[in-house]
Design an enzyme around this catalytic site. Structure first.
Site, PDB file in Angstrom:
ATOM      1  N   GLU A   1      21.193  34.955  -6.753  1.00 23.79           N
ATOM      2  CA  GLU A   1      20.831  36.244  -7.028  1.00 23.79           C
ATOM      3  C   GLU A   1      20.456  36.561  -8.504  1.00 23.79           C
ATOM      4  OE1 GLU A   1      24.556  38.512  -5.722  1.00 23.79           O
ATOM      5  OE2 GLU A   1      24.184  37.758  -3.790  1.00 23.79           O
TER       6      GLU A   1
ATOM      7  N   GLU B   1      24.944  33.696   2.103  1.00 25.61           N
ATOM      8  CA  GLU B   1      26.117  34.282   1.964  1.00 25.61           C
ATOM      9  C   GLU B   1      25.933  35.382   3.054  1.00 25.61           C
ATOM     10  OE1 GLU B   1      26.915  35.937  -1.737  1.00 25.61           O
ATOM     11  OE2 GLU B   1      26.518  34.069  -2.723  1.00 25.61           O
TER      12      GLU B   1
END
Length: 406
Positions: A212, A336
């Site tokens: 991220e 995720e």
């Protein structure tokens, strides 16, 4: 421990529907837990670090393993469903020592935990690791930290699981042109050490360059960044790729996961991912998607999953992934996903069943984010009770995952 820079940017972070969070909900609790290392690894940084490594973990996989040459596409096809060991090695507390593993409130990871995850049907372990607080001013990783990570990797490899090893919660990279060169210098130094450490492992070990990467603390953090930040993230991917591929051992054909801006599931961000080498068939795209957002990730959102309206965001995710990557024979892993506990077990079962059934149709394995959190006002994605004798806290959700993932 050395910290390259502290970004003191105060701006409200905007969370958008198409974006996910990686469970960045550290506990304030600290643990004075001494990890029993059995010892490390073979690699030291090139600076000639002479740290005492006596007593550190030594892996039985230190000799070069036979490596399959199958493509990442075929490798991903063997993955059923995965589980993240969250809020553990990605914790940034513990004063830069191996005590960081328990600094966010989770207990020390045991082989029994990973054995249970494997025996329950998960065949992928994603191991999020924060490295920056364990590096010195010359970017050398603490040998004890490397050793402990190595030990847990082996827990999963011993269970014949796929392992995804990454860099996580790193506060030292910030994707702007101003910071790019220094970021890449540190990223290259870090991945040179990780790649050396694990170069003998077979295809079951996968590297994921960054997690991220985004403009933390700005109004653009979760809204897709801007053209500059997305280009810098692609430059990170290129540096990661070149470093690993040049590192020897089995790393010349190891599968590598490439992450776009914030690992965003928004179509705009996905379309702007540039693979470092389109002729390399050992690359996988990484994306995070907690959907539908209000139900799955928003702590103030709904606790009801309404398939009639909520299925659309899940459907859109996979049609976008198909259009941009899968149709081009580029494999994707949802690194995720999950839906937090709002005291709504039946609704979560319905959501995960729908999510994974669509993912299975497209051949995309998904990895549940488990941060070990169950109650309170934070992001409670915990499934595995890791205290004492490990056991699943929400067996109905585990059953739904296993019934749906093929």
């Amino acid at each position: 421990m050395f910290i390259k820079r502290i970004a003191a940017i105060s701006a409200a972070a905007v969370m958008c529907l198409a974006m996910g969070s990686c469970g960045d909900d550290s506990s304030s609790s600290s643990a004075d837990s001494k990890t029993e290392s059995k010892a490390v690894s073979g690699s030291q940084a090139d600076s000639g670090d002479n740290s005492d490594t006596e007593g550190l973990y030594v892996s039985k996989y230190d000799t070069q393993q036979e490596m399959s040459d199958e493509s990442a596409w075929d490798l991903v096809a063997k993955m059923r469903v995965g589980w993240n060991l969250g809020n553990t090695f990605d914790a940034t507390g513990g004063d830069g020592t191996i005590a960081a593993e328990t600094s966010w409130g989770n207990p020390k990871t045991t082989k029994e935990m990973i054995d249970l995850v494997s025996q329950s049907g998960f065949n992928v372990l994603r191991l999020p690791v924060s490295w920056g607080t364990h590096m010195d001013e010359n970017y050398n990783v603490d040998p004890a930290w490397m050793a402990r990570v190595h030990e847990v990797v082996d827990y999963a490899i011993d269970n014949d699981m796929f392992v995804i090893l990454n860099t996580h919660h790193e506060e030292w990279y910030f994707p702007t042109n101003e910071d790019k060169d220094q970021d890449i210098e540190q990223l290259t130094a870090l991945w040179k050490q990780i790649a050396e450490e694990f170069k003998n492992y077979d295809e079951r070990l996968i590297f994921e360059g960054v997690n991220e990467p985004r403009l933390r603390g700005t109004s653009k953090e979760w809204t897709g960044g801007d053209s500059e930040s997305r280009e810098v993230v692609n430059a990170y991917a290129k540096a990661f790729y070149d470093t690993v591929r040049a590192s020897g051992g089995n790393n010349d054909k190891r599968s590598l996961m490439i992450t776009g801006y914030a690992a965003s599931s928004s179509k705009n961000c996905l379309q702007q991912i540039v693979l470092p080498n389109y002729d390399d068939d050992h690359l996988i795209v990484s994306v995070h998607a907690y959907l539908p957002y209000s139900f799955a990730l928003d702590t103030k959102g709904t606790d009801q999953f309404d398939a009639a309206k909520d299925a659309a965001s899940i459907d859109t995710l996979f049609t976008d992934l198909d259009e941009i990557f899968l149709s081009q024979h580029i494999p994707v892993i949802v690194g995720e996903f999950g839906c937090m506990n709002k005291m709504n077990d039946e609704e979560r079962v319905e959501c995960v069943t729908y999510y994974l059934s669509v993912a299975e149709q497209y051949g995309v394995p998904c990895i549940w984010w488990d941060n070990g959190a169950f109650v309170g006002d934070g992001e409670n994605f915990g499934l595995l009770d890791r205290e004492l004798i490990p056991e699943w806290k929400f067996q109905s959700i585990i059953d739904a995952i296993m019934a749906t993932a093929k």
